[in-house]
Design an enzyme around this catalytic site. Structure first.
Site, PDB file in Angstrom:
ATOM      1  N   ASP A  46       0.928  -1.258  -0.033  1.00 45.86           N
ATOM      2  CA  ASP A  46       0.040   0.018  -0.033  1.00 45.86           C
ATOM      3  C   ASP A  46       0.829   1.379  -0.088  1.00 45.86           C
ATOM      4  OD1 ASP A  46      -3.004   0.948   0.717  1.00 45.86           O
ATOM      5  OD2 ASP A  46      -1.441   2.154   1.955  1.00 45.86           O
ATOM      6  N   TYR A  51       3.175   9.792  -0.454  1.00 48.08           N
ATOM      7  CA  TYR A  51       4.347   9.195   0.281  1.00 48.08           C
ATOM      8  C   TYR A  51       5.626   9.540  -0.178  1.00 48.08           C
ATOM      9  CZ  TYR A  51       0.543   6.642   2.287  1.00 48.08           C
ATOM     10  OH  TYR A  51      -0.703   6.181   3.020  1.00 48.08           O
ATOM     11  N   LYS A  76      -2.447   5.694  -4.458  1.00 49.21           N
ATOM     12  CA  LYS A  76      -3.753   6.840  -4.247  1.00 49.21           C
ATOM     13  C   LYS A  76      -3.639   7.972  -4.827  1.00 49.21           C
ATOM     14  CE  LYS A  76      -3.610   4.588   0.467  1.00 49.21           C
ATOM     15  NZ  LYS A  76      -2.218   4.448   0.993  1.00 49.21           N
ATOM     16  N   HIS A 109      -7.514   9.476  -2.241  1.00 46.94           N
ATOM     17  CA  HIS A 109      -6.911   9.423  -0.927  1.00 46.94           C
ATOM     18  C   HIS A 109      -7.724  10.165  -0.058  1.00 46.94           C
ATOM     19  CE1 HIS A 109      -2.740   9.201   1.217  1.00 46.94           C
ATOM     20  NE2 HIS A 109      -3.562   8.983   1.896  1.00 46.94           N
ATOM     21  N   LEU A 191      -2.356  -0.625  13.668  1.00 42.86           N
ATOM     22  CA  LEU A 191      -1.606  -0.873  15.113  1.00 42.86           C
ATOM     23  C   LEU A 191      -1.738   0.562  15.762  1.00 42.86           C
ATOM     24  CD1 LEU A 191       1.788  -2.722  13.846  1.00 42.86           C
ATOM     25  CD2 LEU A 191      -0.357  -3.838  14.758  1.00 42.86           C
ATOM     26  N   ILE A 230      -2.932  -3.397   6.634  1.00 40.99           N
ATOM     27  CA  ILE A 230      -1.739  -3.049   6.152  1.00 40.99           C
ATOM     28  C   ILE A 230      -0.609  -2.479   7.039  1.00 40.99           C
ATOM     29  CG2 ILE A 230      -2.444  -2.596   3.724  1.00 40.99           C
ATOM     30  CD1 ILE A 230      -3.143   0.391   4.254  1.00 40.99           C
ATOM     31  N   LYS A 232       2.534  -1.220   8.847  1.00 39.09           N
ATOM     32  CA  LYS A 232       3.790  -0.589   8.463  1.00 39.09           C
ATOM     33  C   LYS A 232       4.960  -1.021   9.425  1.00 39.09           C
ATOM     34  CE  LYS A 232       7.207   2.730   9.010  1.00 39.09           C
ATOM     35  NZ  LYS A 232       7.590   3.286  10.208  1.00 39.09           N
ATOM     36  N   SER A 233       6.043  -1.479   8.835  1.00 41.20           N
ATOM     37  CA  SER A 233       7.197  -1.619   9.803  1.00 41.20           C
ATOM     38  C   SER A 233       8.518  -1.450   8.687  1.00 41.20           C
ATOM     39  CB  SER A 233       7.395  -3.018  10.399  1.00 41.20           C
ATOM     40  OG  SER A 233       8.410  -2.638  11.326  1.00 41.20           O
ATOM     41  N   ARG A 238       9.825  -6.985  13.018  1.00 35.86           N
ATOM     42  CA  ARG A 238       8.596  -6.947  13.170  1.00 35.86           C
ATOM     43  C   ARG A 238       7.666  -7.203  11.564  1.00 35.86           C
ATOM     44  NH1 ARG A 238       9.083  -0.674  15.812  1.00 35.86           N
ATOM     45  NH2 ARG A 238       9.260  -1.638  17.931  1.00 35.86           N
ATOM     46  N   ASN A 242       4.269  -9.559  11.909  1.00 41.21           N
ATOM     47  CA  ASN A 242       3.128  -9.041  11.491  1.00 41.21           C
ATOM     48  C   ASN A 242       2.365  -9.727  10.664  1.00 41.21           C
ATOM     49  OD1 ASN A 242       3.696  -6.894  13.295  1.00 41.21           O
ATOM     50  ND2 ASN A 242       4.195  -5.207  11.749  1.00 41.21           N
TER      51      ASN A 242
HETATM   52  P1  NDP Z   1       0.622   1.328  11.804  1.00 37.19           P
HETATM   53  O1  NDP Z   1      -0.644   1.241  12.639  1.00 37.19           O
HETATM   54  O2  NDP Z   1       0.782   0.338  10.749  1.00 37.19           O
HETATM   55  O3  NDP Z   1       2.005   1.463  12.808  1.00 37.19           O
HETATM   56  C1  NDP Z   1       3.277   1.634  12.407  1.00 37.19           C
HETATM   57  C2  NDP Z   1       4.313   1.872  13.547  1.00 37.19           C
HETATM   58  O4  NDP Z   1       4.171   0.760  14.331  1.00 37.19           O
HETATM   59  C3  NDP Z   1       5.645   2.137  13.093  1.00 37.19           C
HETATM   60  O5  NDP Z   1       6.394   3.021  13.930  1.00 37.19           O
HETATM   61  C4  NDP Z   1       6.290   0.855  13.495  1.00 37.19           C
HETATM   62  O6  NDP Z   1       7.691   1.062  13.768  1.00 37.19           O
HETATM   63  C5  NDP Z   1       5.486   0.272  14.808  1.00 37.19           C
HETATM   64  N1  NDP Z   1       5.424  -1.248  14.306  1.00 37.19           N
HETATM   65  C6  NDP Z   1       4.974  -1.893  13.535  1.00 37.19           C
HETATM   66  N2  NDP Z   1       4.873  -3.355  13.770  1.00 37.19           N
HETATM   67  C7  NDP Z   1       5.367  -3.305  15.152  1.00 37.19           C
HETATM   68  C8  NDP Z   1       5.523  -4.453  15.795  1.00 37.19           C
HETATM   69  N3  NDP Z   1       5.207  -5.634  15.555  1.00 37.19           N
HETATM   70  N4  NDP Z   1       5.694  -4.266  17.059  1.00 37.19           N
HETATM   71  C9  NDP Z   1       5.793  -2.968  17.619  1.00 37.19           C
HETATM   72  N5  NDP Z   1       5.755  -1.609  16.922  1.00 37.19           N
HETATM   73  C10 NDP Z   1       5.556  -2.119  15.710  1.00 37.19           C
HETATM   74  O7  NDP Z   1       0.698   2.992  11.251  1.00 37.19           O
HETATM   75  P2  NDP Z   1       0.612   3.650   9.755  1.00 37.19           P
HETATM   76  O8  NDP Z   1       0.137   5.034  10.098  1.00 37.19           O
HETATM   77  O9  NDP Z   1       1.961   3.243   9.000  1.00 37.19           O
HETATM   78  O10 NDP Z   1      -0.479   2.794   8.988  1.00 37.19           O
HETATM   79  C11 NDP Z   1      -0.151   1.514   8.070  1.00 37.19           C
HETATM   80  C12 NDP Z   1      -0.221   1.767   6.796  1.00 37.19           C
HETATM   81  O11 NDP Z   1      -1.651   2.402   6.518  1.00 37.19           O
HETATM   82  C13 NDP Z   1       0.625   2.996   6.409  1.00 37.19           C
HETATM   83  O12 NDP Z   1       1.976   2.651   6.123  1.00 37.19           O
HETATM   84  C14 NDP Z   1      -0.071   3.643   5.048  1.00 37.19           C
HETATM   85  O13 NDP Z   1       0.163   2.590   3.981  1.00 37.19           O
HETATM   86  C15 NDP Z   1      -1.592   3.390   5.262  1.00 37.19           C
HETATM   87  N6  NDP Z   1      -2.132   4.608   5.991  1.00 37.19           N
HETATM   88  C16 NDP Z   1      -3.229   5.282   5.095  1.00 37.19           C
HETATM   89  C17 NDP Z   1      -3.725   6.548   5.305  1.00 37.19           C
HETATM   90  C18 NDP Z   1      -4.723   7.203   4.473  1.00 37.19           C
HETATM   91  O14 NDP Z   1      -4.979   8.181   4.891  1.00 37.19           O
HETATM   92  N7  NDP Z   1      -5.297   6.326   3.539  1.00 37.19           N
HETATM   93  C19 NDP Z   1      -3.339   7.480   6.594  1.00 37.19           C
HETATM   94  C20 NDP Z   1      -2.288   6.788   7.205  1.00 37.19           C
HETATM   95  C21 NDP Z   1      -1.643   5.324   6.948  1.00 37.19           C
HETATM   96  P3  NDP Z   1       8.736   0.823  12.848  1.00 37.19           P
HETATM   97  O15 NDP Z   1       8.558   0.776  11.459  1.00 37.19           O
HETATM   98  O16 NDP Z   1       9.887   1.257  13.207  1.00 37.19           O
HETATM   99  O17 NDP Z   1       9.050  -0.810  12.981  1.00 37.19           O
END
Ligand code: NDP
Length: 277
Positions: A46, A51, A76, A109, A191, A230, A232-233, A238, A242
């Protein structure tokens, strides 16, 4: 074979129930992270024009050697490009950056209701879909009132609405609306963006009970609700953790405990008001 089961969208296209999000990952890092995700078994990615990592994502897809028809790529349309012709141009740019001939899912978006351009924008998505350059089209951050207008004034029912959704913001009304109209609910920030949510004591207890991590419990909750997720990490351990959520089940007591975490507060903007371009 991918470990991730699919859901069938309202046009028959299969979409993996778990994918990899790349918001806040820079272009170069996206190549690395998407490559790691593909190695770990993710097949759905995604991204979004805003981005700034469609090119880096595309590089990883190409380098993986994975057949195109095994991948599911979402991007998007950014707010500044709403409007019929601007959308067609922006889509061309996204495809070129990704290095693809089609995307699997193209989303608007944000609805930007104050500008009132999402109907014309969506009609451009319908053209892109009719031309076979997006296998499915949909929206993101649309409230039921915006979806009602689309349903009344356009022909293709959106396949997906990607919205903020996690145990502290569960979106019950939106999920019910989507279910009534055969629109898949895709959870962004599944998350809760990590920190606060994953430190919640209820989630910690469930993680201990199941011998899983807090993130795995939260992702399992989404899947049992019927959401596409979806996470993100950029952390390899992780990324692997996930996707490892298809061999355990939360029971009714667990689901009730998680239902109690609703706060009613968003992490992101309110789609009714958000108008940044
Ligand atoms: P998430 O809820 O996926 O959380 C990501 C955060 O959690 C990062 O800081 C990551 O750290 C941490 N993390 C990931 N896995 C773990 C784990 N197993 N244990 C502990 N911490 C963890 O947040 P996002 O906001 O990134 O949302 C996911 C995706 O949704 C985005 O990447 C994007 O593709 C989409 N999105 C879409 C939006 C829209 O308007 N349509 C708006 C926001 C997001 P690290 O990376 O440092 O490991």
């Amino acid at each position: 074979m991918s470990k991730v089961p699919s859901i069938t969208l309202n046009n028959g296209v299969a979409m993996p129930r778990l994918g990899f999000g790349v918001w806040q990952v820079d272009d170069e890092q996206a190549t690395t992270a998407v490559g790691q995700a593909l190695d770990a078994g993710y097949r759905s990615i995604d991204t979004a024009a805003i981005y700034g990592n469609e090119a880096g994502t595309g590089k990883a897809l190409a380098a993986s050697g994975i057949d195109r028809d095994e991948l599911f790529v979402t991007t998007k349309l950014w707010n500044a490009d709403q409007g019929h012709d601007a959308t067609l141009r922006a889509f061309d740019t996204s495809l070129a950056k990704l290095g693809l001939e089609y995307v699997d899912l193209y989303l608007i978006h944000w609805p930007l209701p104050s500008r009132d351009t999402y109907l014309d924008t969506y009609k451009a998505l319908e053209k892109i879909h009719a031309d076979g350059r997006a296998k499915a089209i949909g929206v993101s951050n649309f409230l039921p009132e915006h979806l009602e207008r689309l349903l009344g004034e356009t022909s293709v029912v959106p396949a997906v609405n990607q919205i903020e959704l996690h145990p502290q913001f569960q979106q019950g009304a939106a999920r019910a609306f989507h279910a009534r109209h055969n629109i898949v609910t895709e959870a962004w920030s599944p998350l809760g963006q990590g920190k606060g949510l994953l430190a919640d004591p209820t989630i910690a207890q469930l993680a201990a009970k199941h011998g899983r991590t807090p993130a795995q419990v939260v992702l399992r909750w989404h899947l049992q609700l019927g959401n596409v997720v979806i996470p993100k990490s950029v952390t390899p351990s992780r990324i692997a953790e996930n996707i490892d959520v298809f061999d355990f089940e939360l029971d009714d007591t667990d689901l009730t405990a998680l239902a109690g975490l609703e706060t009613g507060s968003r992490l992101g903007p309110d789609p009714a008001a958000f108008d940044v371009v």
